[in-house]
Design an enzyme around this catalytic site. Structure first.
Site, short mmCIF file in Angstrom:
data_model
loop_
_atom_site.label_atom_id
_atom_site.label_comp_id
_atom_site.label_asym_id
_atom_site.label_seq_id
_atom_site.Cartn_x
_atom_site.Cartn_y
_atom_site.Cartn_z
N LYS A 75 4.08 2.89 2.80
CA LYS A 75 3.42 1.92 1.89
C LYS A 75 4.07 2.07 0.51
O LYS A 75 3.99 3.15 -0.08
CB LYS A 75 1.92 2.25 1.83
CG LYS A 75 1.16 1.51 0.75
CD LYS A 75 -0.31 1.93 0.73
CE LYS A 75 -1.02 1.39 -0.51
NZ LYS A 75 -2.40 1.87 -0.63
N GLU A 329 -8.18 0.19 -3.99
CA GLU A 329 -6.92 0.89 -4.28
C GLU A 329 -6.72 2.09 -3.35
O GLU A 329 -5.89 2.95 -3.64
CB GLU A 329 -6.89 1.35 -5.74
CG GLU A 329 -6.64 0.22 -6.73
CD GLU A 329 -5.17 -0.22 -6.81
OE1 GLU A 329 -4.31 0.47 -6.25
OE2 GLU A 329 -4.91 -1.27 -7.42
#
Ligand SMILES: Cc1cc2nc3c(=O)[nH]c(=O)nc-3n(C[C@H](O)[C@H](O)[C@H](O)COP(=O)(O)OP(=O)(O)OC[C@H]3O[C@@H](n4cnc5c(N)ncnc54)[C@H](O)[C@@H]3O)c2cc1C
Length: 501
Positions: A75, A329
């Site tokens: 990621k 987040e």
């Protein structure tokens, strides 16, 4: 002096805490008790860069072995399909807190029309590539990545490390505790067994068996800043969709939807505010946007907030048992890793005899850290001028950002300058000033001290971004990079890679 530690829960929080304690303070006896009937939460797949750092650099887990057993994908950041631009990317690199040679002001001052390709990870994200290619064709794996990881698989892998490292796991349901003035002395299980220890880690998830139930520590909700409290969750097996090197966060009518990229599975979930939409309506909107999602997606309830203290007497709470903020987040595992490290530092500094002032300092730091994340997430919602529903109107009007009022005022006058860092709270999260600047610039928050670019600056700005785009477009996709690291000749050395031969 602490000698025996008992951890309640073997979700990712309990296992990370137990393994960290055992690795860094080997003289401790560390045991875990878990209720197999309750299982683990089964969501929690996005991470931040401190997660691989914790596993590989802090715990010394072998990269090769971890990649083989846990099968993470990389990621580089989060793509926000969100706000007035419609889309912007938030990487773990330095996008805006930087100053390019030849430009008078920092990068953020040039992003009015286009905010993309401003650093290498951002350029790679735009090109759907994960790493640059080295001269020999191999991926140039850089430390500015995090992982997408499947929660249940990750827990299984950590359990196998627990067995190897001498952390014993006992099955049993905690039903009550025995206490004296120093705290908890023993846990009583459903079958009558008593488990004694002199220090306890509560990692029992949202049940917060020790901190919340046994010690009755007050919980501080973050509901004035974060309105979402549920998610419908459901993914599907990947067919021809490319594996994207980022998480996607897509604006929805009453919240947002994640898309997390596993190698063989796409995981989606709609985080929403249950005051403003029913579970059925949320599931229907989710299915409209994701026709491949299951007909009855699972509903997960949560509350954003944290216990006022996370270390009380001889109990420390870690993970969801200590606090949680909604997953916008993907901060939960980041906090688990950083709290585990802080706890170990504190225990070592006080030679396993914690002093009241050390405990107070731990609580102060942990609590400020949660509030920092709360405010950072609140900013995502409050700035979004593109949402036209009642939910988004409420976010703009009611989100309490008093915790970062001075930052917002400073930004309104001065714009995206690195000096904003002196107006944020604690910035030792993985976000820091960069995170705030990306949210402010990405959502085009207005500011006064504008800088009209000169023609020379405009040319430089365009050329530099074109160079980054060109370099990134020659990079590798996630699937290509995975094929490299699975080649028998692949060897891992530190954060970068080398291929033998
Ligand atoms: C919708 C959603 C999305 C999320 N997405 C992310 C993400 O993208 N990234 C991220 O980092 N995090 C995410 N999280 C958070 C993440 O799932 C957790 O923080 C993380 O997995 C740690 O969970 P845990 O170990 O605290 O709790 P759990 O996984 O719930 O584990 C609790 C453990 O306690 C045990 N237990 C409980 N009660 C008892 C008892 N009485 N007796 C014995 N044992 C007991 C259970 O058996 C289990 O082993 C998300 C959470 C939610 C709700």
């Amino acid at each position: 002096m602490i000698q025996k530690v008992l951890v309640v829960g073997s979700g990712s929080a309990g296992l990370i805490a137990a393994l960290s304690l055992k690795k860094k303070i080997p003289r401790l006896e560390v045991k875990i008790v878990r209720d197999p009937d309750l299982g683990v939460i089964g969501v929690g797949e996005g991470t931040t860069p401190n997660f691989p750092t914790h596993l590989f650099d802090y715990l010394g887990i072998s990269r090769g072995e971890f990649y083989r057993r846990a099968e993470p994908t990389w990621k580089l950041g989060i793509r926000f399909d969100w706000g007035p631009r419609g889309r912007f990317d938030y990487t773990f690199g330095r996008q805006l807190d930087s100053h390019w040679p030849g430009l008078e002001r920092p990068v953020g001052f040039y992003c009015d029309d286009e905010f993309s390709h401003v650093d290498l990870p951002a350029a790679l994200m735009r090109e759907d590539k994960v790493f640059l290619r080295q001269a020999n064709g191999c991926p140039d794996i850089q430390p500015w990545h995090a992982f997408h990881i499947e929660n249940e698989k990750f827990v299984e892998v950590l359990e196998s490390y627990a067995a190897e490292w001498g952390v014993e796991i006992t099955d049993g349901k905690l039903v009550s505790t025995e206490q004296d003035a120093t705290g908890i002395t023993a846990l009583v299980l459903g079958d009558g067994r008593r488990l004694e220890a002199d220090f306890f880690v509560d990692a029992s998830g949202f049940r917060s068996e020790l901190m919340g139930r046994a010690l009755e520590e007050p919980f501080e909700p973050f509901d004035k800043t974060l309105f979402c409290d549920r998610a419908v969750v459901g993914g599907w097996e990947r067919t021809r969709e490319p594996i994207l090197p980022y998480t996607t966060a897509e604006q929805m009518d009453v919240g947002w939807c994640w898309r997390i990229e596993h190698e063989h599975r796409i995981n989606r979930g709609y985080v929403y505010c249950s005051d403003m939409i029913s579970d059925e309506e949320a599931a229907a909107e989710f299915r409209r946007k994701n026709p491949k999602a299951p007909e009855s997606p699972r509903v997960v309830r949560f509350r954003s907030g944290a216990y006022q203290r996370m270390w009380v007497k001889n109990v420390v709470a870690i993970g969801n048992a200590a606090g949680f903020v909604e997953p916008l987040e993907a901060t939960a595992l980041m906090v688990v890793c950083s709290h585990s490290r802080t706890l170990i530092d504190f225990l070592l500094h006080c030679e396993l005899e914690p002093t009241p002032s050390m405990v107070a300092l731990y609580n102060e730091q942990a609590s400020e850290g949660w509030k920092d994340i709360r405010d950072f997430l609140g900013l995502h919602y409050q700035l979004n001028t593109a949402g036209k529903t009642d939910f988004w109107r409420r976010c703009r009007e009611e989100t309490d950002l008093s915790g970062i009022a001075s930052l917002l005022e400073f930004y309104r006058e001065n714009g995206p300058t690195g000096f904003c860092r002196y107006r944020t709270g604690r910035t030792n999260s993985d976000f820091g000033i960069e995170g705030y600047l990306v949210m402010l610039v990405g959502q085009q928050a207005p500011y006064e001290k504008r800088h009209p670019a000169t023609p020379e600056e405009t040319t430089l700005w365009r050329q530099r971004r074109e160079q980054l785009a060109k370099a990134a477009s020659g990079g590798l996709t996630v699937a290509e990079a995975l094929a490299y690291i699975r080649h028998p000749a692949w060897e891992w050395h530190g954060d970068s890679r080398r291929k033998a031969g």
